[in-house]
Design an enzyme around this catalytic site. Structure first.
Site, mmCIF file in Angstrom:
data_model
loop_
_atom_site.group_PDB
_atom_site.id
_atom_site.type_symbol
_atom_site.label_atom_id
_atom_site.label_comp_id
_atom_site.label_asym_id
_atom_site.label_seq_id
_atom_site.Cartn_x
_atom_site.Cartn_y
_atom_site.Cartn_z
ATOM 1 C CG ASP A 7 29.616 -20.202 -22.190
ATOM 2 O OD1 ASP A 7 30.073 -20.869 -21.240
ATOM 3 O OD2 ASP A 7 29.070 -19.094 -22.022
ATOM 4 C CB SER A 8 26.809 -22.844 -19.756
ATOM 5 O OG SER A 8 27.172 -21.524 -19.383
ATOM 6 C CD GLU A 148 22.495 -17.718 -20.258
ATOM 7 O OE1 GLU A 148 21.545 -17.922 -21.024
ATOM 8 O OE2 GLU A 148 23.675 -17.669 -20.649
ATOM 9 C CB CYS A 180 32.754 -16.287 -15.508
ATOM 10 S SG CYS A 180 31.158 -16.833 -16.172
ATOM 11 C CG HIS A 182 27.653 -16.155 -18.726
ATOM 12 N ND1 HIS A 182 28.197 -17.374 -19.053
ATOM 13 C CD2 HIS A 182 26.352 -16.200 -19.127
ATOM 14 C CE1 HIS A 182 27.256 -18.123 -19.628
ATOM 15 N NE2 HIS A 182 26.134 -17.437 -19.683
#
Ligand code: DGL
Length: 272
Positions: A7-8, A148, A180, A182
């Site tokens: 993932d990012s 994040e 998503c 996240h």
């Protein structure tokens, strides 16, 4: 079997976490592309480039199957990855189908990154499964940044969500689809806006189930047993996960311990 998950950023941990629940005895290589997060504000070409590079990296590290634990990267890169690489590659897509099939009458809201909302892949999915046009879409461009920063519950998060949803009547909705990876971390805040009875539906369970099916891996019978930090060592082979932050192997104890606190957060929100 060695399974690569990328993932990012920390969204992909929610997919790894679900894998710990549903299947056992596997090895994982987890890759968070911390140098390029957030993907949702990049161009499709950039994201395809990152995805190819990461897949190559994970295969060189021994991955025999791959989960693109990112709806955004799946939207734009999954076809290209499957055409280039010869291992099973699974993606994520917003769990619209279970949301439509599992509810009646009221509306369904899908939230995702701007790229996922814009791409044809989601439109094609709606075309296939939303015959009654019950589904609405909303981009959440800032939520990945909150995640994040690990700011999962705060006044700023609540305000951001309230502003984003200010144009809708939350009573019209029976389900919120988290498109998503996240977005899993924020479940308590969605409940504040939509109420405790609104279903929060993510794609993790379905994706891991599909992985087990594809690779012929046995599903754990006790997959709903709570697993918090202490248990990982004992029963889940936590040590069998290698973590990379954009190709940098994570080996310092402090970061590894910190990742466990994120897994604990994911355990806390898993059944919400
Ligand atoms: N976690 C990713 C997803 O599922 C996106 C995060 C990002 O924008 O970097 O879409």
């Amino acid at each position: 079997m060695k399974i690569g998950i990328f993932d990012s950023g920390i969204g992909g941990l929610s997919v790894l976490h679900e894998a710990y629940h549903q299947i056992s005895g596997q090895e994982y290589i987890f890759f968070a592309d911390t140098e390029h997060v957030p993907y949702g504000l990049k161009t499709p070409e950039q994201i395809v480039g990152y995805a190819i590079d990461i897949t190559e990296f994970l295969i060189n590290k021994g991955a025999e199957a791959l989960i693109v634990a990112c709806n955004t990267a799946t939207s734009v890169a999954i076809k290209e990855l499957r055409s280039r690489f010869d291992i099973p590659i699974l993606g994520m897509e917003p769990a619209v189908k279970p949301a439509v099939e599992g509810t009646e009458d009221k509306r369904i809201m899908v939230i995702a990154t701007p790229v996922t909302i814009r791409e044809d892949k989601l439109k094609d999915l709606l075309h296939r499964v939303d015959g009654e046009h019950r589904v609405d879409l909303m981009a959440m461009p800032k939520l990945v940044e909150f995640a994040e920063r690990e700011e999962f519950e705060s006044e700023a998060v609540d305000k951001y969500l309230k502003d984003q949803f200010s144009g809708i009547d939350s009573d019209d909705y029976c389900a919120l689809v988290l498109g998503c990876t996240h977005f899993n971390y924020f479940k308590p805040s969605y409940k504040k806006i939509f109420g405790k009875d609104t279903l929060l539906i993510d794609g993790n369970h379905g994706t891991i189930h599909h992985l087990a099916d594809t690779l012929n891996l046995p599903i754990n019978e006790n997959q709903d047993k709570d697993i918090f930090f202490e248990d990982y060592h004992k029963m889940l082979g936590y040590e069998k996960t290698e973590y990379y932050f954009s190709k940098k192997y994570v080996e310092d104890e402090k970061t590894l311990e910190h990742l466990k606190t994120l897994h604990n957060r994911l355990e806390y929100v898993r059944k919400m």
